[in-house]
Design an enzyme around this catalytic site. Structure first.
Site, PDB file in Angstrom:
ATOM      1  CG  ASP A 136      -2.021  -0.857   1.174  1.00  0.00           C
ATOM      2  OD1 ASP A 136      -2.290  -1.303   0.163  1.00  0.00           O
ATOM      3  OD2 ASP A 136      -2.748  -0.989   2.169  1.00  0.00           O
ATOM      4  NE  ARG A 187      -4.554  -1.718  -4.351  1.00  0.00           N
ATOM      5  CZ  ARG A 187      -4.382  -2.026  -3.304  1.00  0.00           C
ATOM      6  NH1 ARG A 187      -3.925  -1.225  -2.382  1.00  0.00           N
ATOM      7  NH2 ARG A 187      -4.303  -3.146  -2.680  1.00  0.00           N
TER       8      ARG A 187
HETATM    9  P1  FDA Z   1     -14.086   9.711  -5.062  1.00  0.00           P
HETATM   10  O1  FDA Z   1     -13.325  10.207  -3.709  1.00  0.00           O
HETATM   11  O2  FDA Z   1     -14.074  10.826  -6.075  1.00  0.00           O
HETATM   12  O3  FDA Z   1     -15.466   9.009  -4.992  1.00  0.00           O
HETATM   13  C1  FDA Z   1     -16.309   8.688  -5.834  1.00  0.00           C
HETATM   14  C2  FDA Z   1     -17.514   8.065  -5.562  1.00  0.00           C
HETATM   15  O4  FDA Z   1     -17.158   6.824  -4.766  1.00  0.00           O
HETATM   16  C3  FDA Z   1     -17.963   8.929  -4.568  1.00  0.00           C
HETATM   17  O5  FDA Z   1     -18.920   9.806  -5.123  1.00  0.00           O
HETATM   18  C4  FDA Z   1     -18.899   7.730  -3.669  1.00  0.00           C
HETATM   19  O6  FDA Z   1     -20.002   7.507  -4.101  1.00  0.00           O
HETATM   20  C5  FDA Z   1     -17.989   6.601  -3.422  1.00  0.00           C
HETATM   21  N1  FDA Z   1     -17.066   6.683  -2.279  1.00  0.00           N
HETATM   22  C6  FDA Z   1     -15.797   6.959  -2.271  1.00  0.00           C
HETATM   23  N2  FDA Z   1     -15.295   6.919  -0.928  1.00  0.00           N
HETATM   24  C7  FDA Z   1     -16.145   6.333  -0.363  1.00  0.00           C
HETATM   25  C8  FDA Z   1     -16.222   6.025   0.920  1.00  0.00           C
HETATM   26  N3  FDA Z   1     -15.454   6.414   1.870  1.00  0.00           N
HETATM   27  N4  FDA Z   1     -17.728   5.952   1.744  1.00  0.00           N
HETATM   28  C9  FDA Z   1     -18.831   5.787   0.683  1.00  0.00           C
HETATM   29  N5  FDA Z   1     -18.546   5.993  -0.742  1.00  0.00           N
HETATM   30  C10 FDA Z   1     -17.476   6.232  -1.098  1.00  0.00           C
HETATM   31  N6  FDA Z   1      -5.302   5.072  -0.666  1.00  0.00           N
HETATM   32  C11 FDA Z   1      -3.898   5.438  -0.580  1.00  0.00           C
HETATM   33  O7  FDA Z   1      -3.466   6.427  -0.438  1.00  0.00           O
HETATM   34  N7  FDA Z   1      -3.086   4.442  -0.314  1.00  0.00           N
HETATM   35  C12 FDA Z   1      -3.506   3.070  -0.726  1.00  0.00           C
HETATM   36  O8  FDA Z   1      -2.564   1.986  -0.592  1.00  0.00           O
HETATM   37  C13 FDA Z   1      -4.769   2.839  -1.154  1.00  0.00           C
HETATM   38  N8  FDA Z   1      -5.418   1.646  -1.409  1.00  0.00           N
HETATM   39  C14 FDA Z   1      -6.510   1.665  -1.934  1.00  0.00           C
HETATM   40  C15 FDA Z   1      -7.006   0.409  -2.322  1.00  0.00           C
HETATM   41  C16 FDA Z   1      -8.327   0.185  -3.048  1.00  0.00           C
HETATM   42  C17 FDA Z   1      -8.590  -1.192  -3.531  1.00  0.00           C
HETATM   43  C18 FDA Z   1      -9.131   1.394  -3.401  1.00  0.00           C
HETATM   44  C19 FDA Z   1     -10.122   1.328  -3.928  1.00  0.00           C
HETATM   45  C20 FDA Z   1      -8.632   2.389  -2.805  1.00  0.00           C
HETATM   46  C21 FDA Z   1      -7.412   2.534  -1.961  1.00  0.00           C
HETATM   47  N9  FDA Z   1      -7.081   3.803  -1.482  1.00  0.00           N
HETATM   48  C22 FDA Z   1      -5.551   3.833  -0.951  1.00  0.00           C
HETATM   49  C23 FDA Z   1      -7.907   4.737  -1.132  1.00  0.00           C
HETATM   50  C24 FDA Z   1      -8.114   5.926  -2.439  1.00  0.00           C
HETATM   51  O9  FDA Z   1      -6.863   6.787  -2.419  1.00  0.00           O
HETATM   52  C25 FDA Z   1      -9.352   6.865  -2.316  1.00  0.00           C
HETATM   53  O10 FDA Z   1      -9.108   7.452  -0.990  1.00  0.00           O
HETATM   54  C26 FDA Z   1     -10.829   6.168  -2.310  1.00  0.00           C
HETATM   55  O11 FDA Z   1     -10.540   5.022  -3.070  1.00  0.00           O
HETATM   56  C27 FDA Z   1     -11.895   7.152  -2.643  1.00  0.00           C
HETATM   57  O12 FDA Z   1     -11.534   7.691  -3.996  1.00  0.00           O
HETATM   58  P2  FDA Z   1     -12.168   7.220  -5.260  1.00  0.00           P
HETATM   59  O13 FDA Z   1     -11.309   6.794  -6.242  1.00  0.00           O
HETATM   60  O14 FDA Z   1     -13.323   6.225  -4.816  1.00  0.00           O
HETATM   61  O15 FDA Z   1     -13.203   8.588  -5.502  1.00  0.00           O
END
Ligand code: FDA
Length: 312
Positions: A136, A187
């Site tokens: 991560d 990732r």
């Molecule tokens: P965005 O935040 O724009 O959200 C898009 C939509 O997704 C929102 O409108 C909502 O519908 C939904 N959503 C997002 N977050 C939500 C929540 N908490 N609760 C409910 N709905 C939510 N980060 C990092 O810094 N280091 C890492 O190693 C990882 N590892 C990791 C693994 C995996 C498999 C994922 C999916 C994510 C990570 N992350 C991470 C977290 C990542 O950086 C990010 O903070 C989250 O994925 C939220 O961002 P989105 O890309 O979903 O977009």
């Protein structure tokens, strides 16, 4: 920007001891614990049970044993032993062999050599048993050292290892090229930490534009990237780019977090895409939980409802 402000608030709250104490008492209560939406349980047995349910829906998984930075080599050694026990339990249970881990949990803040030794201790049985291990990515103070450790181990032949890159960091276009030059698996995430404007984009539009740019570079690079987001526009852009370029659906996978957008996980799977769910578990779930709240302040209402119904 509202998003950056809420992240700062939740990041500060994550440091508050009484809150952590209260949460750890009630958050994981069986059935009604408010943190159970995002965390698969406190023990490996809880996690295996959840993982079986995830797999039965046709989804792939990666297990994350929650923990943040440790400050002594003893604590790092203990986390390493925990991980080795988890590998064993995963093998015994027959669930998919894929884990994610954090280098600060293995002693990166103690010293780099300790951390590399601990990671090697985990990789040895993990590789022998056919696991994939994802490192991560944490706060920006660790980005360079994490990449250096990853590169060192990769060059030493540890090919079942992958890394995470964060689109909100302004350095990431360069890091995408750097990891692609190795042929290693990335990732791609937006980034979950509270970063200063000197190193990170603060506007959602800038982060999203960077993400799409890097997604395209990774798909072209053909090292089986993981497009880890719940953002429907970015997911649509990924599908569209793959179609335009004639890339097969199994050239990449989507990844999402346990408990978030299960509907989207299911529909992508039905369309024939590979979808992996990141399943966190462990007793130290509070900082992870607060990062999830910080991403989407609306989640606080969900938590309040659970707490009130527990009391009422
Ligand atoms: P965005 O935040 O724009 O959200 C898009 C939509 O997704 C929102 O409108 C909502 O519908 C939904 N959503 C997002 N977050 C939500 C929540 N908490 N609760 C409910 N709905 C939510 N980060 C990092 O810094 N280091 C890492 O190693 C990882 N590892 C990791 C693994 C995996 C498999 C994922 C999916 C994510 C990570 N992350 C991470 C977290 C990542 O950086 C990010 O903070 C989250 O994925 C939220 O961002 P989105 O890309 O979903 O977009």
């Amino acid at each position: 920007m509202l998003e950056a402000t809420s992240r700062t608030v939740f990041y500060s709250l994550a440091q508050v001891n009484w809150l952590q104490h209260y949460a750890s008492q009630y958050g994981m209560a069986r059935d009604r614990g408010f943190a159970r939406r995002f965390i698969a349980g406190e023990s490996i047995d809880d996690a295996v049970q959840e993982v079986r349910a995830v797999s039965s829906r046709g989804l792939l998984l990666t297990l994350d044993y929650l923990g943040e930075s440790v400050s002594t080599s003893e604590a790092a050694a203990e986390a390493t032993r925990d991980y080795i026990r988890i590998l064993d339990a995963v093998v015994q249970s027959g669930v998919e062999r894929n884990i994610s881990l954090k280098l600060t949990q293995l002693g990166l803040d103690v010293d780099r050599a300790t951390c590399i030794d601990n990671l090697r201790r985990i990789l040895q049985p993990a590789e022998a048993a056919g696991f994939f291990v994802r490192i991560d990515m944490e706060g920006s103070q660790y980005t360079e050292v994490t990449l250096q450790i990853f590169e060192t181990l990769w060059r030493q032949g540890h090919r079942s290892l992958g890394v995470v890159l964060q689109s909100y960091l302004t350095r990431t276009d360069g890091d995408v090229a750097r990891v692609l030059a190795l042929g290693a698996r990335v990732r791609l995430v937006k980034g979950a930490y509270n970063e200063p404007r000197e190193v990170a984009y603060r506007e959602k539009a800038e982060v999203d534009a960077a993400y799409v740019r890097q997604m395209k570079a990774l798909l072209d690079g053909n090292a089986y990237p993981a497009i880890a987001t719940h953002d429907v526009d970015i997911i649509a852009a990924t599908k569209q780019y793959a179609v335009e370029k004639g890339y097969a659906q199994d050239r990449f996978e989507f990844q999402m977090l346990y408990g978030i957008r299960r509907d989207l996980q299911a529909s992508l799977h039905q369309e024939g895409y590979r979808v992996r769910v990141y399943v966190p578990f462990g007793q130290q779930w509070f900082p992870y939980f607060m990062r999830r709240l910080g991403e989407r302040p609306a989640n606080i209402w969900f938590v309040m409802r659970s707490v009130l119904s527990e009391r009422g």
